[in-house]
Design a protein around this motif. Structure first.
Motif, PDB file in Angstrom:
ATOM      1  N   PHE A  14     -27.335   6.365  22.489  1.00  0.00           N
ATOM      2  CA  PHE A  14     -28.598   5.628  22.520  1.00  0.00           C
ATOM      3  C   PHE A  14     -29.754   6.441  21.963  1.00  0.00           C
ATOM      4  CE2 PHE A  14     -26.134   3.194  25.621  1.00  0.00           C
ATOM      5  CZ  PHE A  14     -26.234   1.970  24.995  1.00  0.00           C
ATOM      6  N   GLY A  15     -29.470   7.543  21.280  1.00  0.00           N
ATOM      7  CA  GLY A  15     -30.548   8.210  20.545  1.00  0.00           C
ATOM      8  C   GLY A  15     -30.952   9.567  21.066  1.00  0.00           C
ATOM      9  N   SER A  16     -30.925   9.780  22.384  1.00  0.00           N
ATOM     10  CA  SER A  16     -31.299  11.112  22.852  1.00  0.00           C
ATOM     11  C   SER A  16     -30.082  12.033  22.812  1.00  0.00           C
ATOM     12  CB  SER A  16     -31.880  11.035  24.263  1.00  0.00           C
ATOM     13  OG  SER A  16     -30.977  10.361  25.102  1.00  0.00           O
ATOM     14  N   GLY A  17     -30.234  13.258  23.294  1.00  0.00           N
ATOM     15  CA  GLY A  17     -29.123  14.208  23.229  1.00  0.00           C
ATOM     16  C   GLY A  17     -29.432  15.309  22.221  1.00  0.00           C
ATOM     17  N   THR A  18     -28.727  16.447  22.360  1.00  0.00           N
ATOM     18  CA  THR A  18     -29.024  17.587  21.483  1.00  0.00           C
ATOM     19  C   THR A  18     -28.516  17.328  20.070  1.00  0.00           C
ATOM     20  OG1 THR A  18     -26.938  18.700  21.869  1.00  0.00           O
ATOM     21  CG2 THR A  18     -28.687  19.146  23.448  1.00  0.00           C
ATOM     22  N   ASP A  19     -29.009  18.130  19.123  1.00  0.00           N
ATOM     23  CA  ASP A  19     -28.612  17.961  17.726  1.00  0.00           C
ATOM     24  C   ASP A  19     -27.120  18.173  17.538  1.00  0.00           C
ATOM     25  OD1 ASP A  19     -31.058  17.287  16.912  1.00  0.00           O
ATOM     26  OD2 ASP A  19     -31.622  19.268  16.134  1.00  0.00           O
ATOM     27  N   VAL A  74     -14.947   8.586  27.001  1.00  0.00           N
ATOM     28  CA  VAL A  74     -14.200   9.834  27.218  1.00  0.00           C
ATOM     29  C   VAL A  74     -13.649  10.365  25.894  1.00  0.00           C
ATOM     30  CG1 VAL A  74     -12.143  10.820  28.292  1.00  0.00           C
ATOM     31  CG2 VAL A  74     -13.641   9.352  29.618  1.00  0.00           C
ATOM     32  N   SER A  75     -13.117   9.438  25.057  1.00  0.00           N
ATOM     33  CA  SER A  75     -12.597   9.858  23.749  1.00  0.00           C
ATOM     34  C   SER A  75     -13.671  10.534  22.927  1.00  0.00           C
ATOM     35  CB  SER A  75     -12.132   8.658  22.932  1.00  0.00           C
ATOM     36  OG  SER A  75     -11.014   8.123  23.460  1.00  0.00           O
ATOM     37  N   LEU A  76     -14.880   9.980  22.993  1.00  0.00           N
ATOM     38  CA  LEU A  76     -15.961  10.575  22.213  1.00  0.00           C
ATOM     39  C   LEU A  76     -16.312  11.958  22.733  1.00  0.00           C
ATOM     40  CD1 LEU A  76     -18.392   7.606  21.586  1.00  0.00           C
ATOM     41  CD2 LEU A  76     -17.059   8.854  19.931  1.00  0.00           C
ATOM     42  N   GLY A  77     -16.136  12.164  24.040  1.00  0.00           N
ATOM     43  CA  GLY A  77     -16.533  13.430  24.634  1.00  0.00           C
ATOM     44  C   GLY A  77     -15.500  14.533  24.505  1.00  0.00           C
ATOM     45  N   MET A  78     -14.217  14.135  24.454  1.00  0.00           N
ATOM     46  CA  MET A  78     -13.167  15.160  24.465  1.00  0.00           C
ATOM     47  C   MET A  78     -12.929  15.718  23.076  1.00  0.00           C
ATOM     48  SD  MET A  78     -11.562  15.308  27.588  1.00  0.00           S
ATOM     49  CE  MET A  78      -9.799  15.318  27.530  1.00  0.00           C
ATOM     50  N   GLY A  79     -12.482  16.950  23.030  1.00  0.00           N
ATOM     51  CA  GLY A  79     -12.207  17.590  21.751  1.00  0.00           C
ATOM     52  C   GLY A  79     -12.492  19.062  21.878  1.00  0.00           C
ATOM     53  N   SER A  80     -12.609  19.734  20.719  1.00  0.00           N
ATOM     54  CA  SER A  80     -12.829  21.184  20.791  1.00  0.00           C
ATOM     55  C   SER A  80     -14.165  21.513  21.473  1.00  0.00           C
ATOM     56  CB  SER A  80     -12.767  21.799  19.399  1.00  0.00           C
ATOM     57  OG  SER A  80     -13.603  21.083  18.537  1.00  0.00           O
ATOM     58  N   ALA A  81     -15.145  20.608  21.347  1.00  0.00           N
ATOM     59  CA  ALA A  81     -16.383  20.796  22.112  1.00  0.00           C
ATOM     60  C   ALA A  81     -16.485  19.658  23.118  1.00  0.00           C
ATOM     61  CB  ALA A  81     -17.583  20.788  21.173  1.00  0.00           C
ATOM     62  N   TYR A  82     -16.481  19.969  24.416  1.00  0.00           N
ATOM     63  CA  TYR A  82     -16.494  18.915  25.428  1.00  0.00           C
ATOM     64  C   TYR A  82     -17.915  18.411  25.676  1.00  0.00           C
ATOM     65  CZ  TYR A  82     -16.137  16.495  29.842  1.00  0.00           C
ATOM     66  OH  TYR A  82     -16.220  15.551  30.821  1.00  0.00           O
ATOM     67  N   ILE A  83     -18.062  17.102  25.729  1.00  0.00           N
ATOM     68  CA  ILE A  83     -19.354  16.506  26.062  1.00  0.00           C
ATOM     69  C   ILE A  83     -19.097  15.501  27.176  1.00  0.00           C
ATOM     70  CG2 ILE A  83     -21.306  15.186  25.174  1.00  0.00           C
ATOM     71  CD1 ILE A  83     -20.378  16.058  22.345  1.00  0.00           C
ATOM     72  N   SER A  84     -19.890  15.539  28.235  1.00  0.00           N
ATOM     73  CA  SER A  84     -19.613  14.657  29.372  1.00  0.00           C
ATOM     74  C   SER A  84     -19.906  13.203  28.985  1.00  0.00           C
ATOM     75  CB  SER A  84     -20.472  15.066  30.562  1.00  0.00           C
ATOM     76  OG  SER A  84     -21.797  14.677  30.335  1.00  0.00           O
ATOM     77  N   PRO A  85     -19.193  12.257  29.586  1.00  0.00           N
ATOM     78  CA  PRO A  85     -19.373  10.845  29.238  1.00  0.00           C
ATOM     79  C   PRO A  85     -20.834  10.406  29.319  1.00  0.00           C
ATOM     80  CG  PRO A  85     -17.498  11.108  30.678  1.00  0.00           C
ATOM     81  CD  PRO A  85     -18.133  12.460  30.570  1.00  0.00           C
ATOM     82  N   LEU A  86     -21.559  10.936  30.318  1.00  0.00           N
ATOM     83  CA  LEU A  86     -22.963  10.558  30.472  1.00  0.00           C
ATOM     84  C   LEU A  86     -23.762  10.990  29.249  1.00  0.00           C
ATOM     85  CD1 LEU A  86     -24.589   9.181  32.761  1.00  0.00           C
ATOM     86  CD2 LEU A  86     -25.425  11.467  33.357  1.00  0.00           C
ATOM     87  N   ASN A  87     -23.532  12.255  28.827  1.00  0.00           N
ATOM     88  CA  ASN A  87     -24.224  12.751  27.638  1.00  0.00           C
ATOM     89  C   ASN A  87     -23.810  11.986  26.385  1.00  0.00           C
ATOM     90  OD1 ASN A  87     -25.601  14.577  29.110  1.00  0.00           O
ATOM     91  ND2 ASN A  87     -24.441  16.377  28.448  1.00  0.00           N
ATOM     92  N   VAL A  88     -22.547  11.558  26.353  1.00  0.00           N
ATOM     93  CA  VAL A  88     -22.082  10.762  25.213  1.00  0.00           C
ATOM     94  C   VAL A  88     -22.903   9.484  25.135  1.00  0.00           C
ATOM     95  CG1 VAL A  88     -20.167   9.420  24.295  1.00  0.00           C
ATOM     96  CG2 VAL A  88     -19.743  11.688  25.221  1.00  0.00           C
ATOM     97  N   ALA A  89     -23.047   8.814  26.292  1.00  0.00           N
ATOM     98  CA  ALA A  89     -23.816   7.569  26.329  1.00  0.00           C
ATOM     99  C   ALA A  89     -25.249   7.823  25.881  1.00  0.00           C
ATOM    100  CB  ALA A  89     -23.784   6.987  27.737  1.00  0.00           C
ATOM    101  N   LYS A  90     -25.816   8.920  26.380  1.00  0.00           N
ATOM    102  CA  LYS A  90     -27.194   9.279  25.993  1.00  0.00           C
ATOM    103  C   LYS A  90     -27.289   9.445  24.485  1.00  0.00           C
ATOM    104  CE  LYS A  90     -29.055  11.868  29.928  1.00  0.00           C
ATOM    105  NZ  LYS A  90     -29.077  13.260  30.407  1.00  0.00           N
ATOM    106  N   THR A  91     -26.335  10.205  23.931  1.00  0.00           N
ATOM    107  CA  THR A  91     -26.370  10.480  22.492  1.00  0.00           C
ATOM    108  C   THR A  91     -26.261   9.192  21.693  1.00  0.00           C
ATOM    109  OG1 THR A  91     -25.140  12.459  23.064  1.00  0.00           O
ATOM    110  CG2 THR A  91     -25.410  12.005  20.735  1.00  0.00           C
TER     111      THR A  91
END
Lengths: 333, 350
Positions: free
Chosen positions: B58-63, B39-56
């Protein structure tokens, strides 16, 4: 140690003279060169010259504030040491100064209060909250109020208030500039009005403390003995606590949290007159005043022309003293 | 009857008796810590969902997600994680050794020693234009030296036919006051910009942590945490009291010095990178003791997890709640720590 009442009375007179002399030195010595003749002229026929203005508007308030704050802190320390039977008890170590300081910074930064009357009341409030929390925390638990719990609870409360103060200041740089010097504890740059605002409370507390002295003596014999002698111990303790809050809160409102006067002076005074509080409290008041005024004079010379807050000077003298008391053992009677 | 305890015995030096309940609680804490981490990784000025954080991770995810997480948030959260663990374990060690729940790195003067060293560092190495003459990367070393010097001072002054825990605490309070006076002195005599810079650091903040910090802190903390776990047995004995510890053949004073230095090293590392984040070393071990009991084999990991969770949460709240204003994490740990502390003492009355 002075034994007879005659010797003690003489000592008290001597202390009065010393206090007068140190206040006189405080008026004369400093960055602006003045002589004692100039000081007399400034009071008798002020000609409006630079030196005369410095003496009447800067040096005189400073000497008076130093003496009253030193006296108040030392008496607060003596009462606290009697109340808790802990030789390290004092307004700074038990978080009372930090509590008062926190509330003052709070009103400066968030509520933009600048009336000094309001400061004073918030300082009392902060001192009271800190005192009550230290007392409640250390009285809880199975074994009751042991010296170590009391000391640690005081430190924890002090740490809490000072980190909250720092947090507020780091969010507000402008306020930091305003209060930093005050927060270190200083008697310089205060007007006489500030002392006048708290003086009624301080002098009331001094008189109250002298009146309470015989009861404190009985309390020193232990709670059971005091109760057995017919004393309402809770009333006496409450009265002493209120006096401590008035003395420490009022001092912090004027001069910021100045540490170690309240811890050191009662020990020195006990060495001179013993543990009878009817003598001890007046001695503490005078010696506290002398110590703070002298510390303030030395604070002017350390980094001339810049001034060092007197709170730093008292810490420099006070910490070695504190360590000495701690090493001697605070559990010993 | 079902066995309540699990005994782990690897060698003579590494053996633990662990409550089975403690294992389950630790696992729950681990899960919770993981969630806070994501959640810490996801929260901030740009929100990223925890699932997407996990994806990122492990290598995938948007630039964009990769940049935000890898360069900005990940180092900061990792620093928070290790700072929390170090402070909590340091606190647990001190509480065990001093046998008092109120002992903590703050009380013993470690934090204020480090703070004084940092302000001195800023004062010594500034030139006329108020810019630093040497790299800011030396700052952590300065903080560590400050913490060590002040603890050694405390230790030496408290020595009187050995170290009594109580005397150690008292001298710690005194040295703390001295260090604070020194800090204030340097702040007042210096320019105001330096004062505010130092003030943020003293309150404790992980603002601007980089991968370089991670590379310094993580190996340091990992090695020390490992040593702490191995020393759990020593702590268990220390907590029984001086007589019993001596009775079972422990060289009490030598162990005390060792444990003190261990906890200084842990605190020094944490303080160097995050400033004086208070109350974590006080709170986390306490909460852990409530949850898993006081056997150090179980207590240390649980305290470490709780400490990490606390600092990550404090940092998260500090950077999101009043955004764009950054509030130092230390403010929240103090605001949380003090009421908790009072609650604990109140409860112990019953």
């Amino acid at each position: 140690m002075l034994k007879t009442n005659y010797a003690k009375g003489l000592g008290l007179m001597l202390a009065c003279l010393l206090l007068g002399a140190s206040m006189w030195m405080s008026i004369i010595l400093g960055y602006t060169n003045t002589s004692w003749k100039m000081a007399i002229d400034a009071f008798l026929h002020n000609d409006g010259s630079n030196e005369h203005i410095v003496i009447t508007t800067v040096r005189l308030p400073r000497a008076l504030i130093g003496a009253s704050v030193g006296a108040s802190l030392a008496m607060a320390g003596a009462l606290m040491q009697a109340l808790t039977k802990n030789p390290l008890a004092s307004p700074s170590i038990f978080g009372i100064n930090a509590g008062a300081g926190f509330f003052i910074v709070l009103v400066i930064t968030f509520f933009h209060v600048s009336s000094f009357q309001a400061f004073t009341w918030f300082a009392f409030l902060g001192a009271a909250i800190a005192a009550v929390s230290v007392f409640v925390i250390s009285a809880s638990g199975k074994e009751g109020m042991t010296p170590i719990k009391l000391t640690l609870a005081g430190t924890a409360v002090a740490a809490l208030f000072s980190s909250l103060t720092q947090g507020m200041l780091s969010a507000n740089e402008k306020a930091l500039e305003e209060v930093l010097f005050w927060l270190a504890g200083s008697v310089s740059g205060r007007k006489l009005d500030m002392l006048a605002a708290v003086f009624p409370y301080l002098s009331m507390a001094w008189i109250g403390a002298f009146l309470l002295a015989p009861k404190v003596n009985v309390l020193m014999l232990g709670d059971d003995v005091a109760a057995g002698l017919g004393q309402r111990i809770n009333m006496v303790k409450l009265a002493a606590a209120i006096l401590v809050v008035l003395l420490a809160g009022g001092s912090v409102a004027v001069a910021g949290p100045i540490g170690f006067i309240g811890m050191m002076v009662p020990h020195i005074a006990r060495g001179v007159v013993g543990t009878d509080h009817r003598w001890l409290l007046p001695y503490c008041a005078l010696m506290g005043g002398i110590l703070l005024v002298l510390a303030d004079i030395s604070a002017r010379y350390v980094l001339m022309p810049q001034e060092v807050p007197v709170g730093i000077m008292t810490a420099l003298i006070g910490v070695p003293f504190f360590i000495y008391i701690a090493r001697r053992g605070i559990l010993k009677k | 009857m079902k066995k309540k305890y699990l005994s782990l015995r690897m060698t003579n030096y590494l053996s633990f008796l662990i409550d089975k309940k403690a294992v389950i609680i630790s696992l729950v804490l681990l899960m919770f810590g993981l969630i806070v981490f994501l959640v810490s990784l996801g929260m901030g000025s740009a929100y990223i969902s925890p699932l997407n954080v996990a994806k990122t991770l492990f290598g995938s995810g948007t630039d964009m997600e990769k940049i935000v997480i890898h360069t900005f948030r990940l180092p900061r959260v990792i620093v928070a994680l290790f700072v929390g663990m170090s402070l909590a374990v340091a606190g647990a060690i001190l509480q065990g050794m001093i046998r008092n729940p109120l002992a903590s790195p703050d009380v013993l003067g470690m934090t204020s020693g480090a703070a004084a060293a940092v302000v001195a560092f800023l004062a010594l190495f500034s030139d006329q234009n108020h810019s630093l003459t040497i790299s800011i990367h030396w700052l952590p070393l300065g903080a560590f030296v400050g913490a060590t010097v002040s603890v050694l001072l405390v230790y030496m002054l408290a020595w009187k036919n050995g170290i009594s825990p109580f005397r150690l605490v008292l001298i710690g309070i005194g040295i703390s006051a001295l260090m604070q006076a020194g800090t204030t002195f340097l702040m007042i005599t210096g320019p105001i910009y330096r004062a505010s810079q130092a003030n943020v650091w003293i309150t404790g903040s992980i603002y601007g942590a980089s991968w370089k910090d991670v590379a310094f802190l993580v190996p340091w903390a990992l090695i020390l945490l490992m040593i702490s776990i191995v020393s759990a047995r020593k702590l268990n004995i220390q907590e029984l009291g001086d007589e019993i510890a001596l009775g079972v053949g422990v060289s009490l004073q030598r162990q005390r010095l060792f444990l003190l230095l261990l906890s200084t090293a842990l605190t020094g590392g944490a303080v160097a990178f995050a400033g004086g984040i208070g109350f974590v070393g006080l709170m986390a071990p306490h909460m852990a003791r409530r949850l898993v009991g006081s056997s150090f084999g179980a207590l240390l990991p649980a305290a470490a997890l709780l400490g990490a969770i606390l600092v990550m949460l404090a940092d998260l709240v500090g950077r999101t709640m009043f955004a764009p204003l950054e509030v130092p994490a230390g403010v929240f740990t103090a605001a949380l720590g003090a009421p908790y502390f009072i609650y604990l003492l109140y409860k112990s009355r019953q």
